[in-house]
Design a protein around this motif. Structure first.
Motif, PDB file in Angstrom:
ATOM      1  N   CYS A 179      62.777 -56.685  -1.419  1.00 39.01           N
ATOM      2  CA  CYS A 179      63.327 -57.942  -0.903  1.00 39.01           C
ATOM      3  C   CYS A 179      64.479 -57.655   0.063  1.00 39.01           C
ATOM      4  CB  CYS A 179      63.841 -58.812  -2.049  1.00 39.01           C
ATOM      5  SG  CYS A 179      62.567 -59.284  -3.241  1.00 39.01           S
ATOM      6  N   HIS A 180      65.258 -56.629  -0.246  1.00 38.91           N
ATOM      7  CA  HIS A 180      66.414 -56.259   0.581  1.00 38.91           C
ATOM      8  C   HIS A 180      67.314 -57.474   0.816  1.00 38.91           C
ATOM      9  CE1 HIS A 180      65.061 -52.152   1.479  1.00 38.91           C
ATOM     10  NE2 HIS A 180      63.834 -52.674   1.515  1.00 38.91           N
ATOM     11  N   ARG A 181      67.617 -58.174  -0.279  1.00 35.91           N
ATOM     12  CA  ARG A 181      68.483 -59.356  -0.159  1.00 35.91           C
ATOM     13  C   ARG A 181      69.797 -58.952   0.487  1.00 35.91           C
ATOM     14  NH1 ARG A 181      65.667 -60.316  -5.171  1.00 35.91           N
ATOM     15  NH2 ARG A 181      67.110 -58.927  -6.241  1.00 35.91           N
ATOM     16  N   GLY A 232      65.607 -54.607  -4.491  1.00 35.75           N
ATOM     17  CA  GLY A 232      65.811 -56.051  -4.507  1.00 35.75           C
ATOM     18  C   GLY A 232      67.070 -56.433  -3.757  1.00 35.75           C
ATOM     19  N   ASP A 233      68.174 -55.748  -4.052  1.00 36.60           N
ATOM     20  CA  ASP A 233      69.443 -56.000  -3.374  1.00 36.60           C
ATOM     21  C   ASP A 233      69.688 -54.928  -2.324  1.00 36.60           C
ATOM     22  OD1 ASP A 233      69.799 -58.127  -5.068  1.00 36.60           O
ATOM     23  OD2 ASP A 233      71.206 -57.100  -6.402  1.00 36.60           O
ATOM     24  N   GLU A 234      70.092 -55.332  -1.139  1.00 35.56           N
ATOM     25  CA  GLU A 234      70.381 -54.389  -0.059  1.00 35.56           C
ATOM     26  C   GLU A 234      71.826 -53.897  -0.187  1.00 35.56           C
ATOM     27  OE1 GLU A 234      70.457 -51.826   2.062  1.00 35.56           O
ATOM     28  OE2 GLU A 234      68.480 -52.696   2.512  1.00 35.56           O
ATOM     29  N   LEU A 235      72.016 -52.965  -1.147  1.00 35.91           N
ATOM     30  CA  LEU A 235      73.361 -52.471  -1.436  1.00 35.91           C
ATOM     31  C   LEU A 235      73.802 -51.366  -0.487  1.00 35.91           C
ATOM     32  CD1 LEU A 235      73.237 -52.368  -5.354  1.00 35.91           C
ATOM     33  CD2 LEU A 235      74.201 -54.145  -3.880  1.00 35.91           C
ATOM     34  N   TRP A 236      72.883 -50.847   0.316  1.00 35.50           N
ATOM     35  CA  TRP A 236      73.288 -49.833   1.290  1.00 35.50           C
ATOM     36  C   TRP A 236      74.071 -50.455   2.446  1.00 35.50           C
ATOM     37  CZ3 TRP A 236      68.925 -45.699   2.341  1.00 35.50           C
ATOM     38  CH2 TRP A 236      68.734 -44.945   1.179  1.00 35.50           C
TER      39      TRP A 236
END
Length: 305
Positions: free
Chosen positions: A42-44, A80-84
């Motif tokens: 998802c790369h939210r 899921g989460d774009e933490l980068w």
């Protein structure tokens, strides 16, 4: 010296990483009553121009609402989460309603996360708790529960009574740079590739944006499948949907939620697996609506496990 070389070789071996994930995978039941839906990548993000999820957010939320109503269990196969590229604070502020929808699955004990390379921070339970256990509601000026004890794993095995299983993982275990050196890769994304992404230049280290790397990752995964009795696997990471025929290696991929005009995923219901996409169509009267389209399947999982 020999032992040291063995350890170094193992660290860089995709076979070792995938096998370790398989042996340590969390087990969930698989039977005729099971209803699972798989999405990944998802790369939210933060709703900026570099946020690819932003374009498909409404489609994604509508799809999840349908699965929630139909009692599916939602399994997110990593990234899921774009933490980068973003702090979680900015991600949550841009996607509060998404997380509140995921909370509905969590409250029904029908939510499981697998961590990928872009949210590898979630290997640490303290990071999961910090980001997802509570949130601050600016409307009520109060701290509220979000997803306490959210379930994160490196891998999951959906297991039948006879021991046969479907192996779920993100897939970056077959991508040595984005697994072993994920912190370096994250640094390069934050400092170099994210600014360049804003002007249209793609990251060549990402299998999703580099076809040669994508093929290498798929080849390593399929080599592991061959060496492990044609174990059925479902992955993400490459963003390329895969739905093999019954005479091909049982390697499935749910695609991603950041395709230009749709999201893709896999459904598992009545012991059948189906590749689907959710997208927007325009009716003859000019109104627009979100619809589900079958891309491949359904096929009975007995053809693959």
């Amino acid at each position: 010296m020999h032992l040291y070389l063995v350890k170094i070789t193992g660290m860089f071996s995709s076979k070792t990483r995938i096998t370790r994930a398989f042996k340590n995978a969390k087990k969930l039941p698989l039977n005729i009553d099971s209803k699972y839906v798989f999405f990944s990548d998802c790369h939210r993000g933060d709703n900026s121009f570099a946020d690819d999820f932003m374009h498909n957010k409404k489609i994604y939320m509508y799809a999840l609402q349908q699965y929630l109503q139909k009692d599916f269990t939602y399994i997110e196969l990593g990234d899921g989460d774009e933490l980068w590229e973003n702090s979680f604070k900015n991600i949550f502020e841009a996607n509060k309603h998404v997380y509140l929808l995921l909370k509905e699955f969590h409250l029904k004990n029908r939510l499981h996360f697998i961590w990928g390379n872009h949210d590898m921070d979630y290997r640490n339970p303290k990071k999961v708790e910090k980001n997802l256990a509570y949130y601050y509601d600016t409307i009520d000026d109060k701290e509220k529960e979000l997803m306490i004890n959210a379930s994160f794993s490196e891998a999951i095995r959906l297991t039948q009574e006879d021991g046969k299983s479907i192996f779920l993982l993100h897939g970056h275990q077959a991508d040595w740079f984005n697994y072993t050196f994920w912190k370096l890769s994250r640094f390069l994304v934050r400092i170099l590739w994210r600014p360049l992404q804003l002007i249209g230049i793609k990251d060549p280290t990402s299998p999703a944006q580099n076809f040669k790397e994508l093929i290498k990752v798929e080849h390593r995964l399929e080599k592991w499948i061959k060496e492990n009795n044609n174990q059925m696997i479902v992955t993400g990471h490459t963003h390329r949907p895969r739905f093999p025929s019954h005479d091909e290696l049982p390697h499935f991929n749910d695609g991603s939620c950041v395709h230009p005009r749709c999201i893709t995923g896999l459904e598992l219901e009545n012991n059948e697996i189906t590749l689907i996409k959710w997208h927007v169509i325009t009716n003859e009267n000019g109104t627009m609506k979100i619809v589900r389209t079958i891309l491949e399947g359904p096929k009975n999982i007995s053809d693959y496990i």
